[in-house]
Design a protein around this motif. Structure first.
Motif, PDB file in Angstrom:
ATOM      1  N   GLU A 115       0.835  -1.192   0.000  1.00 36.38           N
ATOM      2  CA  GLU A 115       0.000   0.000   0.000  1.00 36.38           C
ATOM      3  C   GLU A 115       0.875   1.248   0.000  1.00 36.38           C
ATOM      4  OE1 GLU A 115      -3.880   1.818   2.402  1.00 36.38           O
ATOM      5  OE2 GLU A 115      -2.780   0.082   3.195  1.00 36.38           O
ATOM      6  N   GLY A 116       0.499   2.225  -0.832  1.00 41.66           N
ATOM      7  CA  GLY A 116       1.232   3.474  -0.904  1.00 41.66           C
ATOM      8  C   GLY A 116       2.410   3.478  -1.847  1.00 41.66           C
ATOM      9  N   VAL A 117       2.632   2.364  -2.549  1.00 44.10           N
ATOM     10  CA  VAL A 117       3.758   2.247  -3.474  1.00 44.10           C
ATOM     11  C   VAL A 117       3.221   2.052  -4.882  1.00 44.10           C
ATOM     12  CG1 VAL A 117       5.764   0.860  -4.130  1.00 44.10           C
ATOM     13  CG2 VAL A 117       5.261   1.262  -1.715  1.00 44.10           C
ATOM     14  N   GLY A 118       3.783   2.751  -5.858  1.00 39.78           N
ATOM     15  CA  GLY A 118       3.346   2.571  -7.242  1.00 39.78           C
ATOM     16  C   GLY A 118       4.082   3.501  -8.175  1.00 39.78           C
ATOM     17  N   ASP A 119       4.339   3.038  -9.386  1.00 40.61           N
ATOM     18  CA  ASP A 119       5.031   3.826 -10.395  1.00 40.61           C
ATOM     19  C   ASP A 119       4.014   4.329 -11.414  1.00 40.61           C
ATOM     20  OD1 ASP A 119       6.570   4.908 -12.371  1.00 40.61           O
ATOM     21  OD2 ASP A 119       7.854   3.155 -12.667  1.00 40.61           O
ATOM     22  N   PRO A 120       3.834   5.634 -11.537  1.00 39.97           N
ATOM     23  CA  PRO A 120       2.884   6.151 -12.518  1.00 39.97           C
ATOM     24  C   PRO A 120       3.158   5.657 -13.931  1.00 39.97           C
ATOM     25  CG  PRO A 120       3.615   7.899 -11.056  1.00 39.97           C
ATOM     26  CD  PRO A 120       4.469   6.704 -10.743  1.00 39.97           C
ATOM     27  N   ALA A 121       4.420   5.360 -14.231  1.00 37.39           N
ATOM     28  CA  ALA A 121       4.769   4.877 -15.566  1.00 37.39           C
ATOM     29  C   ALA A 121       4.147   3.520 -15.865  1.00 37.39           C
ATOM     30  CB  ALA A 121       6.288   4.796 -15.714  1.00 37.39           C
ATOM     31  N   ALA A 122       3.783   2.788 -14.829  1.00 38.96           N
ATOM     32  CA  ALA A 122       3.108   1.499 -15.020  1.00 38.96           C
ATOM     33  C   ALA A 122       1.597   1.657 -14.977  1.00 38.96           C
ATOM     34  CB  ALA A 122       3.558   0.500 -13.948  1.00 38.96           C
ATOM     35  N   ILE A 144     -13.617   4.813 -12.194  1.00 42.39           N
ATOM     36  CA  ILE A 144     -13.726   3.955 -11.011  1.00 42.39           C
ATOM     37  C   ILE A 144     -12.402   3.231 -10.783  1.00 42.39           C
ATOM     38  CG2 ILE A 144     -14.864   1.917 -10.049  1.00 42.39           C
ATOM     39  CD1 ILE A 144     -17.408   2.834 -11.562  1.00 42.39           C
ATOM     40  N   ASP A 145     -11.835   2.664 -11.844  1.00 46.23           N
ATOM     41  CA  ASP A 145     -10.541   2.004 -11.707  1.00 46.23           C
ATOM     42  C   ASP A 145      -9.457   2.993 -11.308  1.00 46.23           C
ATOM     43  OD1 ASP A 145     -11.019  -0.701 -12.031  1.00 46.23           O
ATOM     44  OD2 ASP A 145     -10.693  -0.695 -14.194  1.00 46.23           O
ATOM     45  N   ALA A 146      -9.520   4.211 -11.843  1.00 44.58           N
ATOM     46  CA  ALA A 146      -8.541   5.228 -11.458  1.00 44.58           C
ATOM     47  C   ALA A 146      -8.626   5.503  -9.957  1.00 44.58           C
ATOM     48  CB  ALA A 146      -8.781   6.503 -12.257  1.00 44.58           C
ATOM     49  N   ALA A 147      -9.841   5.597  -9.427  1.00 43.39           N
ATOM     50  CA  ALA A 147     -10.019   5.825  -7.997  1.00 43.39           C
ATOM     51  C   ALA A 147      -9.467   4.665  -7.179  1.00 43.39           C
ATOM     52  CB  ALA A 147     -11.497   6.048  -7.682  1.00 43.39           C
ATOM     53  N   LEU A 148      -9.659   3.447  -7.660  1.00 44.22           N
ATOM     54  CA  LEU A 148      -9.159   2.285  -6.937  1.00 44.22           C
ATOM     55  C   LEU A 148      -7.631   2.236  -6.939  1.00 44.22           C
ATOM     56  CD1 LEU A 148     -11.892  -0.094  -8.257  1.00 44.22           C
ATOM     57  CD2 LEU A 148     -11.427   0.285  -5.834  1.00 44.22           C
ATOM     58  N   VAL A 149      -7.013   2.624  -8.038  1.00 38.57           N
ATOM     59  CA  VAL A 149      -5.552   2.746  -8.055  1.00 38.57           C
ATOM     60  C   VAL A 149      -5.101   3.764  -7.017  1.00 38.57           C
ATOM     61  CG1 VAL A 149      -3.593   3.620  -9.411  1.00 38.57           C
ATOM     62  CG2 VAL A 149      -5.184   1.980 -10.430  1.00 38.57           C
ATOM     63  N   ALA A 150      -5.782   4.909  -6.967  1.00 39.56           N
ATOM     64  CA  ALA A 150      -5.382   5.976  -6.049  1.00 39.56           C
ATOM     65  C   ALA A 150      -5.544   5.577  -4.592  1.00 39.56           C
ATOM     66  CB  ALA A 150      -6.187   7.236  -6.340  1.00 39.56           C
ATOM     67  N   THR A 151      -6.621   4.868  -4.267  1.00 41.70           N
ATOM     68  CA  THR A 151      -6.861   4.547  -2.860  1.00 41.70           C
ATOM     69  C   THR A 151      -5.863   3.528  -2.323  1.00 41.70           C
ATOM     70  OG1 THR A 151      -8.514   2.876  -3.476  1.00 41.70           O
ATOM     71  CG2 THR A 151      -9.309   5.095  -2.992  1.00 41.70           C
ATOM     72  N   HIS A 203      -2.555   2.842  -4.105  1.00 41.54           N
ATOM     73  CA  HIS A 203      -1.181   3.232  -4.441  1.00 41.54           C
ATOM     74  C   HIS A 203      -0.891   4.703  -4.164  1.00 41.54           C
ATOM     75  CE1 HIS A 203      -0.422  -0.673  -6.246  1.00 41.54           C
ATOM     76  NE2 HIS A 203      -1.614  -0.574  -6.800  1.00 41.54           N
ATOM     77  N   GLY A 204      -1.926   5.514  -3.981  1.00 40.36           N
ATOM     78  CA  GLY A 204      -1.726   6.921  -3.631  1.00 40.36           C
ATOM     79  C   GLY A 204      -2.265   7.859  -4.693  1.00 40.36           C
ATOM     80  N   VAL A 224       0.270   9.158  -7.141  1.00 37.08           N
ATOM     81  CA  VAL A 224       0.526   8.234  -8.254  1.00 37.08           C
ATOM     82  C   VAL A 224      -0.502   8.450  -9.352  1.00 37.08           C
ATOM     83  CG1 VAL A 224       0.537   5.795  -8.953  1.00 37.08           C
ATOM     84  CG2 VAL A 224       1.699   6.503  -6.849  1.00 37.08           C
ATOM     85  N   LEU A 225      -1.777   8.563  -8.961  1.00 41.42           N
ATOM     86  CA  LEU A 225      -2.813   8.762  -9.975  1.00 41.42           C
ATOM     87  C   LEU A 225      -2.640  10.098 -10.688  1.00 41.42           C
ATOM     88  CD1 LEU A 225      -5.359   7.772 -11.402  1.00 41.42           C
ATOM     89  CD2 LEU A 225      -6.685   8.981  -9.663  1.00 41.42           C
ATOM     90  N   ARG A 226      -2.359  11.165  -9.942  1.00 43.54           N
ATOM     91  CA  ARG A 226      -2.201  12.477 -10.573  1.00 43.54           C
ATOM     92  C   ARG A 226      -1.076  12.488 -11.599  1.00 43.54           C
ATOM     93  NH1 ARG A 226      -4.023  14.397  -5.444  1.00 43.54           N
ATOM     94  NH2 ARG A 226      -1.935  14.241  -4.561  1.00 43.54           N
ATOM     95  N   ALA A 227      -0.025  11.697 -11.341  1.00 40.92           N
ATOM     96  CA  ALA A 227       1.082  11.617 -12.293  1.00 40.92           C
ATOM     97  C   ALA A 227       0.797  10.655 -13.445  1.00 40.92           C
ATOM     98  CB  ALA A 227       2.359  11.181 -11.569  1.00 40.92           C
ATOM     99  N   ALA A 228      -0.187   9.753 -13.252  1.00 37.44           N
ATOM    100  CA  ALA A 228      -0.459   8.723 -14.244  1.00 37.44           C
ATOM    101  C   ALA A 228      -1.624   9.057 -15.168  1.00 37.44           C
ATOM    102  CB  ALA A 228      -0.743   7.387 -13.544  1.00 37.44           C
TER     103      ALA A 228
END
Length: 212
Positions: free
Chosen positions: A42-49, A147-154, A156-157, A160-164
Motif C-alpha cells: 500500500e502506498g507504493v506505485g510507479d505512474p509509468a506502469a 472507477i478504476d482510477a479511484a481504486l488505483v489511487a486509494t 497506491h496513492g 501516483v494517480l495524478r502523475a499517471a
C-alpha cells in the motif's frame, strides 16, 4: 468471463481457466493459469506502469462477447445509497449527501471495461518493475473507467494517480471515491449482495472517521 477478457488483447496476462469447474461438497474450484510477479505494498506505485494500465483497460473494444459476460452497474445502487445516508451518524449525513450529489451530477461517459479491484495483490509486477498481469476479475463491469482510477489511487496513492492520469480522470475519480470510499461503492455497483446493511454502514463509518 476470464476467457473473454483474456481474448480482448490487453498488454498483460489474465488468469485463464485450465480445467472445468469442479464441486467438492459445498465448495467449487477451477484451476487457473499462473501469473508471475507479485503485488505492491500500500502506498507504493510507479505512474509509468499505472498510466498504461488504466489506458489499456479504457481502450478495450467492448465487443458483443464482452457485453454478454459483463454487467453494467446494478440499477438500484443510487437508491441503496440514499437509504444508507439517513442511517449514518448525523454528523456525516449532510457531507455524504452533498458528495453523493456531486457524484450523481457527473457527465455520462461511454461505459468501458472496469476491473473493480486494482490494488493489493491483484496487480502483479516482476522484480524489475514490469507489469506482468492482473488477477481477480470477479468485480469486473462495464462502467466509468474513472472507477478504476479511484481504486488505483486509494491503494497506491493519489499522487501516483495524478502523475499517471489526466486532470479530468482525476476529478471523476475523486467524485467516485468521496461519498463513502470507492472500495465500498464499487462492490455495490457490481451487484454484490449486502448481506448485512449494518455491517456495510459500520465499514462506511470507519472509512469516514479515517478519511475526513
Amino acid at each position: 468471463m476470464l476467457h473473454t477478457i483474456a481474448a480482448a488483447g490487453l498488454p498483460f496476462a489474465i488468469p485463464e481457466p485450465l480445467t472445468p469447474v469442479t464441486s467438492f461438497g459445498d465448495r467449487t474450484a477451477v484451476a487457473l493459469s499462473w501469473i508471475d510477479g507479485e503485488g505492491l505494498p500500500e502506498g507504493v506505485g510507479d505512474p509509468a506502469a499505472f498510466g498504461p494500465l488504466l489506458t489499456a483497460l479504457r481502450e478495450v473494444e467492448i465487443s458483443p462477447a464482452l457485453e454478454a459476460v459483463l454487467h453494467r452497474p446494478r440499477s438500484d445502487w443510487e437508491e441503496v445509497l440514499h437509504d444508507v445516508v439517513p442511517r449514518l451518524p448525523a454528523k456525516w449525513q449532510d457531507d455524504v449527501r452533498q458528495r453523493l450529489d456531486t457524484l450523481l451530477a457527473l457527465e455520462d461517459v461511454p461505459a468501458r471495461l472496469v476491473h473493480g479491484d486494482l490494488g493489493g495483490t491483484n496487480v502483479h509486477f516482476s522484480a524489475d518493475g514490469k507489469l506482468t498481469g492482473v488477477l481477480d476479475w470477479d468485480l469486473a463491469i462495464l462502467a466509468d473507467p474513472a472507477i478504476d482510477a479511484a481504486l488505483v489511487a486509494t491503494w497506491h496513492g493519489w499522487d501516483v494517480l495524478r502523475a499517471a492520469a489526466d486532470e479530468e480522470t482525476c476529478r471523476r475519480a475523486r467524485a467516485w471515491n468521496d461519498p463513502i470510499g470507492v472500495e465500498h461503492l464499487h462492490p455495490l455497483l457490481a451487484g454484490k449482495p449486502l448481506t448485512s446493511i449494518d455491517g456495510f454502514i459500520r465499514a462506511v463509518v470507519t472509512w469516514l472517521e479515517t478519511h475526513r
